[in-house]
Design a protein around this motif. Sequence first.
Motif, PDB file in Angstrom:
ATOM      1  N   UNK A 251      -5.153   9.917 -15.085  1.00  0.00           N
ATOM      2  CA  UNK A 251      -4.419   8.883 -14.372  1.00  0.00           C
ATOM      3  C   UNK A 251      -3.335   9.503 -13.516  1.00  0.00           C
ATOM      4  N   UNK A 252      -3.187   8.965 -12.289  1.00  0.00           N
ATOM      5  CA  UNK A 252      -2.148   9.440 -11.380  1.00  0.00           C
ATOM      6  C   UNK A 252      -1.087   8.380 -11.221  1.00  0.00           C
ATOM      7  N   UNK A 253      -0.676   8.096  -9.987  1.00  0.00           N
ATOM      8  CA  UNK A 253       0.371   7.126  -9.726  1.00  0.00           C
ATOM      9  C   UNK A 253      -0.094   5.719 -10.056  1.00  0.00           C
ATOM     10  N   UNK A 254       0.815   4.908 -10.584  1.00  0.00           N
ATOM     11  CA  UNK A 254       0.548   3.483 -10.778  1.00  0.00           C
ATOM     12  C   UNK A 254       0.908   2.776  -9.494  1.00  0.00           C
ATOM     13  N   UNK A 255       0.014   1.919  -9.018  1.00  0.00           N
ATOM     14  CA  UNK A 255       0.306   1.252  -7.746  1.00  0.00           C
ATOM     15  C   UNK A 255      -0.162  -0.182  -7.780  1.00  0.00           C
ATOM     16  N   UNK A 256       0.458  -0.987  -6.949  1.00  0.00           N
ATOM     17  CA  UNK A 256       0.017  -2.350  -6.739  1.00  0.00           C
ATOM     18  C   UNK A 256      -0.881  -2.366  -5.530  1.00  0.00           C
ATOM     19  N   UNK A 257      -1.679  -3.429  -5.324  1.00  0.00           N
ATOM     20  CA  UNK A 257      -2.596  -3.450  -4.181  1.00  0.00           C
ATOM     21  C   UNK A 257      -1.860  -3.191  -2.867  1.00  0.00           C
ATOM     22  N   UNK A 258      -2.371  -2.249  -2.069  1.00  0.00           N
ATOM     23  CA  UNK A 258      -1.836  -1.898  -0.762  1.00  0.00           C
ATOM     24  C   UNK A 258      -0.431  -1.286  -0.821  1.00  0.00           C
ATOM     25  N   UNK A 259      -0.040  -0.806  -2.013  1.00  0.00           N
ATOM     26  CA  UNK A 259       1.328  -0.306  -2.099  1.00  0.00           C
ATOM     27  C   UNK A 259       1.482   1.073  -1.507  1.00  0.00           C
ATOM     28  N   UNK A 260       0.407   1.874  -1.441  1.00  0.00           N
ATOM     29  CA  UNK A 260       0.538   3.194  -0.844  1.00  0.00           C
ATOM     30  C   UNK A 260      -0.746   3.543  -0.135  1.00  0.00           C
ATOM     31  N   UNK A 261      -0.641   3.871   1.124  1.00  0.00           N
ATOM     32  CA  UNK A 261      -1.791   4.275   1.913  1.00  0.00           C
ATOM     33  C   UNK A 261      -1.403   5.507   2.700  1.00  0.00           C
ATOM     34  N   UNK A 262      -2.255   6.537   2.703  1.00  0.00           N
ATOM     35  CA  UNK A 262      -1.921   7.790   3.369  1.00  0.00           C
ATOM     36  C   UNK A 262      -2.965   8.128   4.396  1.00  0.00           C
TER      37      UNK A 262
END
Length: 638
Positions: A251-262
């Motif tokens: 498991x890596x970062x916990x995110x919410x939908x669309x919270x991080x895009x690179x």
Amino acid sequence: MPVFLSVGCAYSHQCDFIKRDPGAQRCEAPLPLFNRSHFLLSSSYNLVFIIQLTSGGRPHYYVSYRRNVFAQMKLPKYALPKDMHVISTDENQVFAAVQEWNQNDTYNLYISDTQGVYFTLDLENVQSSRGPEGNVMIDLYEVAGIKGMFLANKKIDNQVKTFITYNKGRDWRLLQAPDTDLRGDPVHCLLPYCSLHLHLKVSKNPYTSGIIASRDTAPSIIVASGNIGSELSDSDISMFVSSDAGNTWRQGLVETPNSMETNKENKQTTKKGVFGYFSHRSEWQLVKVNYKSIFDRWCAEEDYRPWQLHSQGEACIMGAKRIYKKRKSERNCMQGKYAGAMESEPCVCTEADFDCDYGYEWHSNGQCLPAFWFNPSSLSKDCSIGQSYLNSTGYRKVVSNNCTDGVQEQYTAKPQKCPGKAPRGLRIVTADGKPTAEQGHNVTLMVQLEEGDVQRTLIQVDFGDGIAVSYVNLSSMEDGIKHVYQNVGIFRVTVQVDNSLGSNSTILYLHVTCPLEHVHLSIPFVTTKNKEFNATVVLWPSQVGTLTYVWWYGNNTEPLITLEGSISFKFTSEGMNTITVQVSAGNAILQDTKTIAVYGEDLSLRIFADLSLPPCSDEDVWYHSTGSPSGLDFHLDN
């Protein structure tokens, strides 16, 4: 990947097919075109597809391999496709997503032979969705850098689960969830009740990375968003990373939908942009990261270690042991010319390197046996005496599988001399399966032969209207026989098939009709009880074909059905009565209703003659009283 084309030209003309991918060349191909067709060309130009819509809207799919004659794509006979998408044409093998008549938001995956003609079922009920522009998106992801490796989201009992394959869909399994979470706490997730599920949509936006990513230069690494549980969810989403090609995950970062895009990483730079937001309440932020202080040199050969691709410990994947050069985790250097380098060693062939051939299915005993709809001897019917065909063992090697020896000889199809067979199982049907045709319009008749030498067979077709034709082989009749009937009626269509070993014949009784436009019921206005009178139906046009007449009269609850348009009636009581006739012509039913007065005794009418009229001739003269309520005929003599 396939390239869509826009082609416009007349039927049976040569057309220019223009590849629209980079480096494309203009090339001409004599291809049969059809009205209401769509075209698709693979990027290698080895496969060209045609999707033809029939008059009823049902699609037919055709493929041409290396500019040869178009052949209809063969799905299992139980498949009734209403939509198809060509997903991949790598290595001259077609991955197709087919939506069947009973599916709404799922597709079945089919995989073809090397010529794109014969398809076998690969995975059922793959989840689909609609993109921003209404395009269909299939939840299937091909892992970069590893041939034959795919991830797919399959719907099972209204739950969507993620599956992985290392051999182009011969075997699928669920993903094992990580042993611990991000904080190091143990994760209690037991297969098959609990597993890891991933979102497999790939972003088309160049400024975002999408939900899942892999690279040719790092073939063992997969980064994706998903969740742990019994099914794929849009909540409790985390980032998961696999560094051993999907065998294990962390498991890596916990995110919410669309919270991080690179953005996609540029291999030639140490700079990377991160664009996103930390929560739904925060503003969008752009962070630029420069790794130059960490990755200050290009990787050398000593910075890599060998890593062997495997599937749960099995090293032979797609018939080979593959060893990649993988950067050592403690070496901080930029990927160079060694990135993605691989050494391969073929494995000895086992049953795991073969899948079921077209017409065969896996059975509980672990063998490929003929499906209920498939007759293995049918493969020999399309060849002639003196030729040969490939007699299937029930198995076919997975395309791109590199195994050698072992069971390869046992499982590979063998060339076999075409057997001489007498014609058997002859049938003739219309293209739509209905024994009807319309006067003055083309009807397409399909001749089908279950067994026989189709290349050396004489076929004689008598249409029953005084016209007959002959053909020297069945292959020239693959698109059917078109004929126009100039008259209505029931025609006896006969087909006689002969070869050197025997003959066979069959009959089709074809009903040729024309549209019925109007019916008129003719009856007298009055009659007396217990006295018969005639009721006659007048048709327009008068010659329509086979008709059925349904008569309703008086208070009868059951109709009288006849094949004639004239009938005698009588009423046993006085009063006003109605008669209704319904005329059935094919799918059309027209009707007319009339009222008749029934009296208890004979009527007498007094007739007055005008003596000032000129004298009549010697012949009798008939008068019809259209003005009197009786509608009776009168006969006057001079």
